[in-house]
Structure formats: structure tokens, C-alpha cells
Design an enzyme around this catalytic site. Sequence first.
Site, PDB file in Angstrom:
ATOM      1  N   ASP A  74      -0.540  -1.221   3.893  1.00 28.88           N
ATOM      2  CA  ASP A  74      -1.023  -2.122   2.837  1.00 28.88           C
ATOM      3  C   ASP A  74      -0.290  -1.825   1.525  1.00 28.88           C
ATOM      4  O   ASP A  74      -0.457  -2.539   0.538  1.00 28.88           O
ATOM      5  CB  ASP A  74      -2.549  -2.053   2.682  1.00 28.88           C
ATOM      6  CG  ASP A  74      -3.048  -0.688   2.266  1.00 28.88           C
ATOM      7  OD1 ASP A  74      -2.251   0.276   2.244  1.00 28.88           O
ATOM      8  OD2 ASP A  74      -4.256  -0.562   1.957  1.00 28.88           O
ATOM      9  N   SER A  75       0.586  -0.804   1.561  1.00 37.17           N
ATOM     10  CA  SER A  75       1.503  -0.586   0.438  1.00 37.17           C
ATOM     11  C   SER A  75       2.412  -1.800   0.246  1.00 37.17           C
ATOM     12  O   SER A  75       3.100  -1.895  -0.776  1.00 37.17           O
ATOM     13  CB  SER A  75       2.343   0.678   0.665  1.00 37.17           C
ATOM     14  OG  SER A  75       2.944   0.672   1.942  1.00 37.17           O
ATOM     15  N   ASP A 116      -1.994  -1.760   9.122  1.00 32.29           N
ATOM     16  CA  ASP A 116      -2.980  -1.183   8.198  1.00 32.29           C
ATOM     17  C   ASP A 116      -4.136  -2.149   7.972  1.00 32.29           C
ATOM     18  O   ASP A 116      -3.923  -3.353   7.818  1.00 32.29           O
ATOM     19  CB  ASP A 116      -2.287  -0.925   6.851  1.00 32.29           C
ATOM     20  CG  ASP A 116      -2.617   0.427   6.264  1.00 32.29           C
ATOM     21  OD1 ASP A 116      -3.483   1.136   6.824  1.00 32.29           O
ATOM     22  OD2 ASP A 116      -1.990   0.790   5.253  1.00 32.29           O
ATOM     23  N   GLU A 132      -8.389   3.840   6.249  1.00 32.14           N
ATOM     24  CA  GLU A 132      -8.658   4.948   5.338  1.00 32.14           C
ATOM     25  C   GLU A 132     -10.130   5.327   5.415  1.00 32.14           C
ATOM     26  O   GLU A 132     -10.994   4.457   5.423  1.00 32.14           O
ATOM     27  CB  GLU A 132      -8.320   4.537   3.898  1.00 32.14           C
ATOM     28  CG  GLU A 132      -6.852   4.257   3.679  1.00 32.14           C
ATOM     29  CD  GLU A 132      -6.527   3.835   2.239  1.00 32.14           C
ATOM     30  OE1 GLU A 132      -7.377   4.006   1.343  1.00 32.14           O
ATOM     31  OE2 GLU A 132      -5.407   3.344   2.030  1.00 32.14           O
ATOM     32  N   GLU A 138      -2.712  12.368   3.310  1.00 31.39           N
ATOM     33  CA  GLU A 138      -1.914  11.990   2.130  1.00 31.39           C
ATOM     34  C   GLU A 138      -2.247  12.884   0.940  1.00 31.39           C
ATOM     35  O   GLU A 138      -3.417  13.070   0.586  1.00 31.39           O
ATOM     36  CB  GLU A 138      -2.171  10.507   1.780  1.00 31.39           C
ATOM     37  CG  GLU A 138      -1.365  10.068   0.564  1.00 31.39           C
ATOM     38  CD  GLU A 138      -1.260   8.556   0.384  1.00 31.39           C
ATOM     39  OE1 GLU A 138      -1.707   7.801   1.268  1.00 31.39           O
ATOM     40  OE2 GLU A 138      -0.718   8.141  -0.656  1.00 31.39           O
TER      41      GLU A 138
HETATM   42  O1  KIV Z   1       0.125   1.813   3.108  1.00 31.95           O
HETATM   43  C1  KIV Z   1       0.869   2.780   3.304  1.00 31.95           C
HETATM   44  O2  KIV Z   1       2.100   2.705   3.153  1.00 31.95           O
HETATM   45  C2  KIV Z   1       0.259   4.037   3.714  1.00 31.95           C
HETATM   46  C3  KIV Z   1       1.154   5.234   3.808  1.00 31.95           C
HETATM   47  C4  KIV Z   1       1.440   5.746   2.458  1.00 31.95           C
HETATM   48  C5  KIV Z   1       0.586   6.274   4.689  1.00 31.95           C
HETATM   49  O3  KIV Z   1      -0.904   4.089   3.946  1.00 31.95           O
END
Ligand code: KIV
Length: 266
Positions: A45-46, A84, A116, A183
Site C-alpha cells: 500500500d506504499s 497488501d 498490518e 518493520e
Molecule cells: O507497503 C509496503 O511497501 C510495505 C513494506 C514497507 C513492507 O508494507
Amino acid sequence: MKKVTVSAFAKRKAAGEKIVMCTAYDAPFAKAALDAGIDMMLVGDSVGTTHLGYSSTLPVTMEDMIRHTQAARRGAPEAFLVGDMPFMSYQTCIEDGIRNAGRLIKEAGADAVKLEGGAEYAELTRRLVKSGIPVMGHIGLMPQSFQVLGGYKVQGRGDDGVAGLIADAKALESAGAFAIVLECVPEMAAKAVTEALSVPTVGIGCGRYCSGQIQVLHDLLGLLDFQPKHAGRYAEVGAIAREALKQYCEDVKAGTFPAEQNIFHD
Ligand code: KIV
């Protein structure tokens, strides 16, 4: 190429072989990561900050995740792809979590989902695994909770912090998670969590002793100006792109582009 399965990752840990992960959000870079030998990709979700211009991951929607996971899948059909779960796609109730995780698998082509949260999401993890959906946990710094955590800070400091991380990790492992992202955790805390589990840990900002490492693609390639302390920077693609675009502007203005090889004739 033979596709990896979830059980292969636990075997890797047992054999002491490091697992390499990076994020991927589109077809060309998912293909590049697969060609490079990356073991497992996360459509994180980044994407909210790397591609969509948001300042956090909170605005990212299921539709965003589905669109980008589909694109990564098209670019890398053989990759082990983790999708994600975005903010509020599973925090509301178990049923929403199962429905949305199912969409990432069925509509987007993910092999597994990541969410998460610690012990409080053990029940959801159990239900997802029982429904046939492999789950990767994510504890330590959880960016979707940055407002509660008081910012993007290192987590799990001190004896209580380590004990809390181990308890969360074990709850997720018992619920059936096949791997856990850690993380921004002190190196020795990450080592303790890794040693307490049979399933692999994949660290970002957690030092050397996790079972594997994950990095955000844009950090690895130097695509963004901001560089977190924990990020490995293996190229300056952003600078190369700016230079190339500057040259293009100059060439068009000078009349040297298009050149003869770019022109169609009768
Ligand atoms: O969304 C993401 O890129 C992540 C990584 C930083 C593990 O959750």
C-alpha cells in the site's frame, strides 16, 4: 520458471537461506524484479506514496490495490505476489477482511495477502488461512497506524517492547501466517523475534538477522528524493530520468528531435 509456494519460505529459513523481497506496483518493474531473481514481491500500500502522490498510505483503496496488483501480475506471471490489505479494508470486521482479501486473490491474482497488526488480527488470520488465503503478518512499525504510534518511529525497544513483538508474532504464527514482516525494529529485537518463530521474518529497517529483507522499489532505485535511513540505494534512476527529460526538452527546442530515424516518409 516453477512458481514458489508458501511452504518453500519456511524451508528457506530452516536452511539458513535468506529470502529477498521488494515491492512492485506495475508490469515493467514486476518483470524486472522477477528477472533479477527476487523471491517474492509485495504490491504494497506504499503505492500511495510511491505512485499516487499521497503523504501516507491511509487514502489507498481496494480499487487501487486491485489495479496495481493486476498490473504486477501481468508483468510477472510466475512471481510469488503478495497483495497488501489497505487501511480500513479489514479493520472494520472479519467479514470485510475475508471479502477484501478474497478480491486480491480472485480479481487481482495475488498469491497471498499481507495485513498490518499483531495478536488482535490473529482471528482474522486464522479465518483467512482456513478460507484458503495465505497470510503474511506485519508488525513493528505499522504505517497505517502512524497517527496512533505518534509518527513513523522505531518500535519494540526495551524488554517489554521485545516481549510484545514476540507475543504478536507467535499469535500470528499460531493462526497460520506463513511469514511476518518486521518493520523498523532494533536489530537485536528482530533477532529475538526471528529465533522465537518457525516461520520466516522479513525485515525492513530491522538489521541483519531476519530470515529475509524487503525494500521499497523506489528506495532501491533512487526514484524519490526522500531516503529513509534503512533503505538500500542501488541506483540513481530518478536523477537519470530527470537528466533524460531535460535533454529531450533541449533537443525539441533546438530542433534536433525528432531526428531522421524518428521520421516517417512516403
Ligand atoms: O507497503 C509496503 O511497501 C510495505 C513494506 C514497507 C513492507 O508494507
